[in-house]
Scaffold this motif. Structure first.
Motif, short mmCIF file in Angstrom:
data_model
loop_
_atom_site.label_atom_id
_atom_site.label_comp_id
_atom_site.label_asym_id
_atom_site.label_seq_id
_atom_site.Cartn_x
_atom_site.Cartn_y
_atom_site.Cartn_z
N TYR A 80 0.86 -1.18 0.00
CA TYR A 80 0.00 0.00 0.00
C TYR A 80 0.90 1.23 0.00
O TYR A 80 1.65 1.44 0.96
N ASN A 81 0.84 2.01 -1.06
CA ASN A 81 1.63 3.24 -1.15
C ASN A 81 3.11 3.00 -0.88
O ASN A 81 3.77 3.78 -0.19
N GLY A 82 3.62 1.91 -1.40
CA GLY A 82 5.04 1.63 -1.30
C GLY A 82 5.50 1.00 -0.01
O GLY A 82 6.71 0.84 0.20
N THR A 83 4.59 0.61 0.85
CA THR A 83 4.99 -0.01 2.11
C THR A 83 3.94 -1.04 2.55
O THR A 83 2.95 -1.26 1.86
N MET A 84 4.18 -1.66 3.69
CA MET A 84 3.24 -2.65 4.20
C MET A 84 2.01 -1.96 4.79
O MET A 84 2.09 -0.80 5.22
N PRO A 85 0.89 -2.66 4.83
CA PRO A 85 -0.32 -2.10 5.42
C PRO A 85 -0.15 -1.87 6.93
O PRO A 85 0.59 -2.58 7.61
N ALA A 86 -0.87 -0.90 7.44
CA ALA A 86 -0.80 -0.56 8.87
C ALA A 86 -1.19 -1.73 9.76
O ALA A 86 -0.63 -1.89 10.84
N ALA A 115 1.21 -8.37 -5.15
CA ALA A 115 0.65 -7.02 -5.28
C ALA A 115 0.33 -6.76 -6.74
O ALA A 115 0.81 -7.45 -7.64
N PHE A 116 -0.47 -5.75 -6.96
CA PHE A 116 -0.91 -5.41 -8.30
C PHE A 116 0.25 -4.92 -9.17
O PHE A 116 0.29 -5.16 -10.36
N GLY A 117 1.21 -4.23 -8.59
CA GLY A 117 2.30 -3.63 -9.34
C GLY A 117 3.26 -4.62 -9.96
O GLY A 117 3.22 -5.82 -9.69
N GLN A 118 4.16 -4.09 -10.75
CA GLN A 118 5.08 -4.92 -11.51
C GLN A 118 6.19 -5.56 -10.67
O GLN A 118 6.88 -6.46 -11.13
N GLY A 120 5.56 -6.80 -7.47
CA GLY A 120 4.96 -7.77 -6.57
C GLY A 120 5.02 -7.44 -5.10
O GLY A 120 4.95 -8.32 -4.26
N GLY A 121 5.17 -6.16 -4.78
CA GLY A 121 5.19 -5.77 -3.37
C GLY A 121 6.56 -5.85 -2.73
O GLY A 121 6.67 -5.96 -1.51
N ALA A 122 7.61 -5.79 -3.53
CA ALA A 122 8.97 -5.92 -3.00
C ALA A 122 9.29 -4.88 -1.91
O ALA A 122 9.95 -5.21 -0.92
N TRP A 123 8.82 -3.65 -2.08
CA TRP A 123 9.10 -2.62 -1.07
C TRP A 123 8.41 -2.95 0.25
O TRP A 123 9.00 -2.81 1.32
N GLU A 127 10.14 -3.71 3.94
CA GLU A 127 9.76 -3.01 5.18
C GLU A 127 9.31 -4.00 6.25
O GLU A 127 9.64 -3.84 7.43
N ALA A 128 8.56 -5.02 5.86
CA ALA A 128 8.09 -6.02 6.83
C ALA A 128 9.26 -6.81 7.39
O ALA A 128 9.29 -7.11 8.60
#
Length: 188
Positions: A80-86, A115-118, A120-123, A127-128
């Motif tokens: 979510y917005n480049g990071t993990m969800p709250a 993730a939807f992006g190209q 796959g949620g790497a950022w 962070e997690a």
């Protein structure tokens, strides 16, 4: 030795692809390993040291107890917005206390997701991993699974029915289990 892995899903959406990915991990867990999906992450209040007392919220105590019973953790995160969800960060915050003697201290921990992006949620996964490591988990940084374009890839196929995905999940679960069994004789 039976290995219990607690899965925390960072999406509260009922049709979440990350939830489906966690369901796939539970369904395809190899013999001798159980992947338990934690329910109720969204019910835990935001971490506040003022309420983290002997009478901490029951939902937070339940999370800590579930993590305490587990041999390892597997975190599933969208981005979510480049990071993990709250909600996932909040769960990690509750699990990080008391510092140095918490329910995740030293436990093998891996982070995966889609993730939807190209990318796959790497950022978000990065962070997690960082937060889980600071919380005391023994983060297995070499165990990574980023699945891009989730809305397209899983539009008509549940992750549990995607052979490439399930093969990768099973390999990750095997490797987490290997870290648990390696650590077991040292703990005895």
């Amino acid at each position: 030795m039976s290995v219990r892995i607690l899965a925390l899903v960072g999406s509260l959406r009922s049709g979440s692809h990350n939830r489906q990915l966690a369901e796939a991990a539970a369904r395809h867990a190899p013999e001798g390993t159980t992947v338990e999906l934690y329910e109720g992450l969204g019910d835990i209040p935001f971490y506040n040291e003022d309420i983290d007392t002997d009478s901490a919220p029951a939902s937070a105590v339940h999370l800590r107890e579930a993590a305490g019973r587990a041999d390892a953790l597997l975190l599933f995160t969208p981005e979510y917005n480049g990071t993990m969800p709250a909600v996932l960060k909040n769960g990690i915050d509750w699990l990080s206390r008391p510092f140095g003697g918490n329910a995740v201290s030293g436990k093998p921990t891996a982070v995966v997701g889609t993730a939807f992006g190209q990318y796959g949620g790497a950022w978000a996964q990065e962070e997690a991993r960082k937060a889980a490591g600071i919380a005391g988990g023994s983060v297995l940084g070499d165990l990574q699974l980023t699945i891009p374009n989730s809305m397209v890839r899983f539009a008509e196929t549940h992750p549990a029915d995607d052979t490439e995905v399930t093969d990768q999940l099973v390999e990750i679960i095997h490797r987490i289990s290997g870290h648990v069994t390696q650590a077991a004789p040292q703990a005895a």
